[in-house]
Design an enzyme around this catalytic site. Structure first.
Site, short mmCIF file in Angstrom:
data_model
loop_
_atom_site.label_atom_id
_atom_site.label_comp_id
_atom_site.label_asym_id
_atom_site.label_seq_id
_atom_site.Cartn_x
_atom_site.Cartn_y
_atom_site.Cartn_z
N ASP A 1 22.01 -16.05 -31.28
CA ASP A 1 20.67 -15.45 -31.17
C ASP A 1 19.62 -16.49 -30.82
OD1 ASP A 1 18.56 -13.69 -31.44
OD2 ASP A 1 18.61 -13.58 -33.61
N GLU B 1 10.80 -14.55 -28.66
CA GLU B 1 11.35 -13.19 -28.80
C GLU B 1 11.25 -12.71 -30.24
OE1 GLU B 1 14.71 -10.25 -29.64
OE2 GLU B 1 14.40 -12.25 -30.47
N GLU B 2 11.48 -13.63 -31.16
CA GLU B 2 11.57 -13.25 -32.58
C GLU B 2 10.19 -12.95 -33.18
OE1 GLU B 2 14.34 -12.73 -33.85
OE2 GLU B 2 15.86 -14.12 -33.09
N ASP C 1 22.06 -11.17 -25.15
CA ASP C 1 21.54 -11.39 -26.50
C ASP C 1 22.63 -11.13 -27.54
OD1 ASP C 1 19.70 -12.05 -28.43
OD2 ASP C 1 18.44 -10.29 -28.18
N HIS D 1 20.72 -12.74 -37.98
CA HIS D 1 19.54 -13.12 -38.79
C HIS D 1 19.90 -13.65 -40.18
CE1 HIS D 1 16.14 -11.13 -36.25
NE2 HIS D 1 16.92 -11.92 -35.56
ZN LIG Z 1 16.96 -12.52 -33.47
#
Ligand SMILES: [Zn+2]
Length: 369
Positions: free
Chosen positions: A118, A172-173, A219, A307
């Site tokens: 990620d 992105e996060e 992703d 995550h």
């Molecule tokens: Zn992520």
């Protein structure tokens, strides 16, 4: 379509995907929160890779500063990095791109989070695609030049000039909680800017955004045995082509994993089992909203490490990462009509049996960085 011998000749990332000292992957396996030193170091890794190995590519940055839920009165800087490769005789606005996209930023918490799937691994995959295609692109364009099929006469016979674009997105996060405003900072800034980057009058493509023929977003890739459904009706044909390449990589024994031909559960269906495209929010959203065709390579369900602090180098399945890199390279090679332009003799691979009975390959003349 690529022949079996060309498929077999596609380079494998080899030791460059080693998590400790692999030239492509290992420098990305560190925290890289936007605006931090880690982020700058990883960005620098991408830039020097292209400058040193792919000098013919056009490199650009798209910068923005934006408020985030934790930026207080200040703003956080976001830097997107874009590398493009055009046919040498073309001018801006004439080239339609296969655009590969992944985000390079990492989640701010838990502390020390690496984000290997990620999306460190997808970034390394894109680097591998670029360097693996470059010699074939050079050969193809040289042969077209020689045959006099470029420029005006080329326009006459072919639909479009095809190029390759690779985008490393920042931000992105979410910083606190995923929402429309706390996420995809880099993608939102880039999509807006590309839309207003107007090409010269009479160009084939009106602006930088419409130059994207297909936005292929990678992703959460790098965990074993992913299942990637088809998310968009409009690009189901491209999904099926990619799945078909996977099947052929399996049948030519090029794939390192035995599961690759089962990664695409909607491959044999004329429809996706469920069109989830609008529901999984990711960097494609601001591009999709502006009418760009999206092919989203993200597993459903997400890998277990998603995550979590365990999303690190040690939890990557390296054969899966390598298969993704080869698969996307082969898909891009077909997109760019590169059959006949790979150096088959130079590929020189020998095979040996691995300890688990899995066929392993050693590339004897691997491209060195
Ligand atoms: Zn992520």
């Amino acid at each position: 379509m690529l022949s079996s011998s060309t498929l077999k000749a596609i380079p494998d990332p080899g030791d460059d995907f080693d998590i400790k000292n692999g030239a492509l992957l290992s420098p990305i396996l560190r925290p890289r929160v936007p605006g931090t030193a880690g982020s700058a170091a990883v960005l620098n890794h991408f830039v020097s890779f292209f400058k040193e190995n792919l000098p013919a590519w056009n490199l650009s940055f798209q910068n923005s500063t934006q408020k985030t839920p934790i930026s207080g009165n200040g703003k956080t800087p976001f830097v997107n990095f874009i590398a493009t490769r055009d046919p040498p005789w073309t001018s801006p606005g004439e080239v339609g791109y296969l655009t590969l996209v992944a985000h390079y930023d990492s989640l701010i918490k838990p502390e020390g989070f690496i984000g290997a799937i990620d999306s460190a691994a997808p970034c390394a995959m894109m680097m591998h695609v670029a360097r693996s295609l470059e010699p074939a692109l050079v050969k193809k364009w040289a042969s077209m030049d020689k045959a006099g099929v470029k420029g005006e006469s080329y326009d006459h016979y072919f639909e479009e000039h095809k190029g390759l674009q690779i985008i490393f997105l920042d931000g992105e996060e979410a910083f606190v909680q995923w929402s429309a405003t706390d996420s995809t900072y880099g993608a939102r800034a880039l999509a807006a800017e590309m839309e207003t980057s107007i090409h010269p009058a009479l160009s084939t493509y009106h602006n930088a955004l419409s130059s994207i023929s297909l936005f292929l977003l990678l992703d959460l890739l790098g965990a074993p045995s992913p299942n990637v459904p088809s998310y968009f009706k409009t690009t189901h044909w491209a999904y099926q082509r990619l799945a078909d390449v996977a099947t052929r990589l399996a049948s030519t024994s090029k794939a390192l994993t035995s599961s690759i031909d089962r990664w695409f559960s909607d491959a044999d269906s004329s429809e996706g089992s469920y069109w989830l495209g609008g529901r999984i929010e990711d960097d494609h959203i601001p591009f999709m909203a502006r009418g760009v065709d999206i092919l989203h390579m993200i597993p459903s369900k997400f890998p277990d490490v998603w995550h979590k602090i365990t999303d690190d180098g040690e939890h990557l399945d390296i054969p899966t990462c390598k298969d993704w890199a080869v698969l996307v390279t082969a898909f891009a090679a077909e997109w760019l009509d590169l059959e006949g332009f790979f150096d088959l003799a130079k590929a020189g691979m020998k095979q040996k049996r691995g300890p688990l009975g899995r066929t392993e390959r050693t590339v004897t003349s691997k491209t060195e960085l």
